[in-house]
Scaffold this motif. Structure first.
Motif, PDB file in Angstrom:
ATOM      1  N   PHE A 115      44.875  58.395  55.031  1.00 47.64           N
ATOM      2  CA  PHE A 115      43.746  58.393  54.105  1.00 47.64           C
ATOM      3  C   PHE A 115      43.923  57.269  53.077  1.00 47.64           C
ATOM      4  CE2 PHE A 115      43.422  63.146  55.230  1.00 47.64           C
ATOM      5  CZ  PHE A 115      42.580  62.865  56.307  1.00 47.64           C
ATOM      6  N   GLN A 116      43.897  57.594  51.774  1.00 48.65           N
ATOM      7  CA  GLN A 116      44.055  56.560  50.753  1.00 48.65           C
ATOM      8  C   GLN A 116      45.528  56.159  50.681  1.00 48.65           C
ATOM      9  OE1 GLN A 116      40.646  56.746  47.396  1.00 48.65           O
ATOM     10  NE2 GLN A 116      42.242  58.245  47.129  1.00 48.65           N
ATOM     11  N   GLU A 117      45.909  55.133  51.416  1.00 49.60           N
ATOM     12  CA  GLU A 117      47.314  54.737  51.504  1.00 49.60           C
ATOM     13  C   GLU A 117      47.413  53.238  51.770  1.00 49.60           C
ATOM     14  OE1 GLU A 117      48.455  53.889  54.871  1.00 49.60           O
ATOM     15  OE2 GLU A 117      46.367  54.084  55.453  1.00 49.60           O
ATOM     16  N   CYS A 118      48.629  52.739  51.843  1.00 51.84           N
ATOM     17  CA  CYS A 118      48.854  51.298  52.013  1.00 51.84           C
ATOM     18  C   CYS A 118      49.508  50.984  53.358  1.00 51.84           C
ATOM     19  CB  CYS A 118      49.732  50.781  50.877  1.00 51.84           C
ATOM     20  SG  CYS A 118      51.403  51.451  50.892  1.00 51.84           S
TER      21      CYS A 118
ATOM     22  N   GLY B   5      50.136  60.433  44.318  1.00 50.13           N
ATOM     23  CA  GLY B   5      50.724  59.096  44.276  1.00 50.13           C
ATOM     24  C   GLY B   5      49.968  58.080  43.445  1.00 50.13           C
ATOM     25  N   LEU B   6      50.035  56.820  43.864  1.00 51.14           N
ATOM     26  CA  LEU B   6      49.407  55.720  43.134  1.00 51.14           C
ATOM     27  C   LEU B   6      47.904  55.913  42.953  1.00 51.14           C
ATOM     28  CD1 LEU B   6      49.369  52.932  41.840  1.00 51.14           C
ATOM     29  CD2 LEU B   6      49.332  51.933  44.129  1.00 51.14           C
ATOM     30  N   PRO B   7      47.142  56.338  43.985  1.00 48.34           N
ATOM     31  CA  PRO B   7      45.704  56.529  43.762  1.00 48.34           C
ATOM     32  C   PRO B   7      45.394  57.547  42.670  1.00 48.34           C
ATOM     33  CG  PRO B   7      46.203  56.486  46.110  1.00 48.34           C
ATOM     34  CD  PRO B   7      47.516  56.565  45.383  1.00 48.34           C
ATOM     35  N   MET B   8      46.322  58.457  42.399  1.00 49.29           N
ATOM     36  CA  MET B   8      46.096  59.500  41.403  1.00 49.29           C
ATOM     37  C   MET B   8      46.483  59.045  39.990  1.00 49.29           C
ATOM     38  SD  MET B   8      47.544  63.407  41.573  1.00 49.29           S
ATOM     39  CE  MET B   8      46.894  64.699  40.516  1.00 49.29           C
ATOM     40  N   ALA B   9      47.106  57.855  39.883  1.00 47.35           N
ATOM     41  CA  ALA B   9      47.529  57.371  38.563  1.00 47.35           C
ATOM     42  C   ALA B   9      46.328  57.269  37.623  1.00 47.35           C
ATOM     43  CB  ALA B   9      48.199  56.004  38.708  1.00 47.35           C
ATOM     44  N   LYS B  10      46.555  57.504  36.351  1.00 45.98           N
ATOM     45  CA  LYS B  10      45.482  57.483  35.369  1.00 45.98           C
ATOM     46  C   LYS B  10      44.757  56.146  35.376  1.00 45.98           C
ATOM     47  CE  LYS B  10      48.002  60.681  32.379  1.00 45.98           C
ATOM     48  NZ  LYS B  10      48.711  60.872  31.096  1.00 45.98           N
TER      49      LYS B  10
ATOM     50  N   GLY C  99      48.759  59.374  52.622  1.00 50.31           N
ATOM     51  CA  GLY C  99      47.637  58.961  51.783  1.00 50.31           C
ATOM     52  C   GLY C  99      47.018  60.151  51.060  1.00 50.31           C
ATOM     53  N   SER C 100      46.457  59.877  49.887  1.00 48.37           N
ATOM     54  CA  SER C 100      45.806  60.930  49.108  1.00 48.37           C
ATOM     55  C   SER C 100      44.369  61.120  49.574  1.00 48.37           C
ATOM     56  CB  SER C 100      45.833  60.566  47.622  1.00 48.37           C
ATOM     57  OG  SER C 100      45.090  59.370  47.413  1.00 48.37           O
ATOM     58  N   ILE C 101      43.758  62.174  49.074  1.00 51.54           N
ATOM     59  CA  ILE C 101      42.385  62.501  49.478  1.00 51.54           C
ATOM     60  C   ILE C 101      41.477  62.379  48.250  1.00 51.54           C
ATOM     61  CG2 ILE C 101      40.869  64.265  50.441  1.00 51.54           C
ATOM     62  CD1 ILE C 101      44.615  64.596  50.898  1.00 51.54           C
ATOM     63  N   PRO C 102      40.461  61.508  48.301  1.00 51.18           N
ATOM     64  CA  PRO C 102      39.552  61.364  47.148  1.00 51.18           C
ATOM     65  C   PRO C 102      38.517  62.482  47.127  1.00 51.18           C
ATOM     66  CG  PRO C 102      38.884  59.877  48.900  1.00 51.18           C
ATOM     67  CD  PRO C 102      40.137  60.577  49.387  1.00 51.18           C
ATOM     68  N   LEU C 103      38.325  63.071  45.951  1.00 53.86           N
ATOM     69  CA  LEU C 103      37.344  64.156  45.818  1.00 53.86           C
ATOM     70  C   LEU C 103      36.099  63.720  45.049  1.00 53.86           C
ATOM     71  CD1 LEU C 103      39.689  67.205  45.018  1.00 53.86           C
ATOM     72  CD2 LEU C 103      38.862  66.403  47.235  1.00 53.86           C
ATOM     73  N   ALA C 104      36.212  62.622  44.258  1.00 52.45           N
ATOM     74  CA  ALA C 104      35.072  62.174  43.468  1.00 52.45           C
ATOM     75  C   ALA C 104      33.945  61.670  44.371  1.00 52.45           C
ATOM     76  CB  ALA C 104      35.513  61.068  42.508  1.00 52.45           C
TER      77      ALA C 104
ATOM     78  N   CYS D  15      51.741  59.878  48.053  1.00 50.98           N
ATOM     79  CA  CYS D  15      50.284  59.977  47.940  1.00 50.98           C
ATOM     80  C   CYS D  15      49.777  61.264  48.579  1.00 50.98           C
ATOM     81  CB  CYS D  15      49.621  58.766  48.586  1.00 50.98           C
ATOM     82  SG  CYS D  15      49.971  57.200  47.766  1.00 50.98           S
ATOM     83  N   ALA D  16      50.249  61.565  49.789  1.00 51.93           N
ATOM     84  CA  ALA D  16      49.810  62.782  50.471  1.00 51.93           C
ATOM     85  C   ALA D  16      50.419  64.023  49.827  1.00 51.93           C
ATOM     86  CB  ALA D  16      50.192  62.720  51.943  1.00 51.93           C
ATOM     87  N   ALA D  17      51.632  63.882  49.299  1.00 50.97           N
ATOM     88  CA  ALA D  17      52.319  65.047  48.728  1.00 50.97           C
ATOM     89  C   ALA D  17      51.755  65.422  47.362  1.00 50.97           C
ATOM     90  CB  ALA D  17      53.814  64.761  48.623  1.00 50.97           C
TER      91      ALA D  17
END
Length: 364
Positions: free
Chosen positions: A59-62, A165-170, A122-127, A160-162
């Motif tokens: 997902f949202q990953e590099c 990660g970086l996509p979740m940074a403020k 990768g993280s999962i975007p919810l917005a 990120c998946a756990a």
């Protein structure tokens, strides 16, 4: 697609002898940090183990997590394991593309419903209803829920998946979250790291292959066998910390002598990972051995720690004064200090508790 043959039969077809199989079992047990006494049990389990189907979603990953996995050294236990699972869907590694790729995913989910392993990086975007990231016109959120429904277990690979990660940074513009924030009704194991160590990823898969279950986890969902102790406790520079000897810059006398990197922002005291023992690049080295402090990449929220080179806290005078006292009192006092530290570490490990900087600075 996964065949209904055992791992032993698969190895025989590849010309692997019984002796070679037992070597594989020994290596697998070592990979999972199991004692030699359990090697016969591992062999018995692997003889009957079926090739599990694995669906890998990115997902949202590099792609760093996949890079880590594919750069494992060869010949490897990892490659042997991957020869004997069925990796039915993986964006980066599969030959199929477009409709054929999605058809392979759907077929694997249908054929192995309730049995396949779902790996996510990768993280999962919810917005914005998850529209920040889609695959084949399907949002990451929708695809995760669809694939998780029939999975036997989920392995969240990478921070990120756990944990986001970086996509979740403020300020987290995409509303990124980790897998466990969405899926609540499946067993999930987190293998964090940016990226994770290859042998840790394959070690978790090997455990599932051997025992048909996930390994014992800590309070953050990480396998204790790899994340049970922090970087600081396993670091070869720890004696310098105990003596109050720190590098102040990356090119000073302390840095050249290999002193502790605590004051240069090392996050080892609060980071739990296997870097110090498993290492990288065929077991050659790891960041601290290369002269850079740990950045704490396997901990939740590590991008918001406040700066990679900002020290967690300034060590109190306790460490230095304790070390001076120990030196004055001679070998006996030094041995006592070491015994005290070992006792604290063992007690924490026995209770499965984490140790903080404050804990490390305590004299009693």
């Amino acid at each position: 697609m996964a065949e209904e043959i055992t791992l032993l039969e698969s190895l025989r077809r590849r010309g692997v002898s019984r002796r070679g199989f037992l070597k594989f079992c020994t290596a697998t047990a070592s990979l999972m940090a199991l004692p030699p006494a359990l090697i016969p049990r591992v062999a018995a389990a692997l003889e009957q183990a079926k090739r599990p189907s694995v669906i890998w979603l990115s997902f949202q990953e590099c792609t760093g997590c996949t890079e880590s996995l594919t750069r494992s050294h060869a010949p490897t236990v990892e490659s042997l394991i991957f020869d004997h699972i069925s990796l039915d869907y993986h964006h980066t590694l599969q030959a199929a593309a477009g409709d054929a790729a999605e058809h392979a995913r759907e077929e694997a989910m249908k054929q192995h419903h309730g049995k396949y392993i779902l790996v996510v990086d990768g993280s999962i975007p919810l917005a914005e209803n998850g529209n920040y990231s889609t695959i084949a016109g399907i949002s990451n959120l929708e695809m995760l829920k669809e694939c998780a429904e029939g999975a036997a277990a989920i392995v969240s690979v990478g921070t990120c998946a756990a944990y986001g990660g970086l996509p979740m940074a403020k300020p987290n513009p995409t509303g990124a979250v980790g897998v466990s924030e969405i899926i609540k009704d499946k067993p999930i194991v987190n293998v964090p790291g940016c990226p994770p160590i290859p042998t840790v990823i394959t070690g978790v898969l090997a455990h599932f292959l051997v025992f048909g279950s996930l390994p014992e986890l800590d309070h953050l969902g990480r396998p204790k066998v790899f994340f049970g102790q922090n970087i600081h406790d396993r670091c070869y520079r720890r004696p310098f910390y105990e003596r109050g000897q720190f590098a102040e810059t990356f090119d000073d006398e302390g840095a050249r002598k290999g002193w502790c990197l605590y004051k240069l922002g090392c996050k080892g005291p609060i980071t739990y990972n296997a870097c110090a023992t498993n290492k990288w690049n065929e077991g050659t080295s790891w960041p601290v051995e290369s002269g850079h402090g740990c950045i704490g990449c396997s901990e939740p929220g590590f991008w918001d720690f406040g700066g990679l080179y900002k020290a967690l806290s300034v060590p109190t005078g306790n460490i230095g004064s304790t070390a001076v006292a120990a030196a004055a009192l001679g070998v006996a006092a030094g041995a006592g200090l070491a015994a005290m530290n070992r006792s604290k570490k063992q007690a924490a490990a026995k209770a499965h508790e984490t140790m903080t900087v404050t804990d490390l600075n305590k004299e009693t």
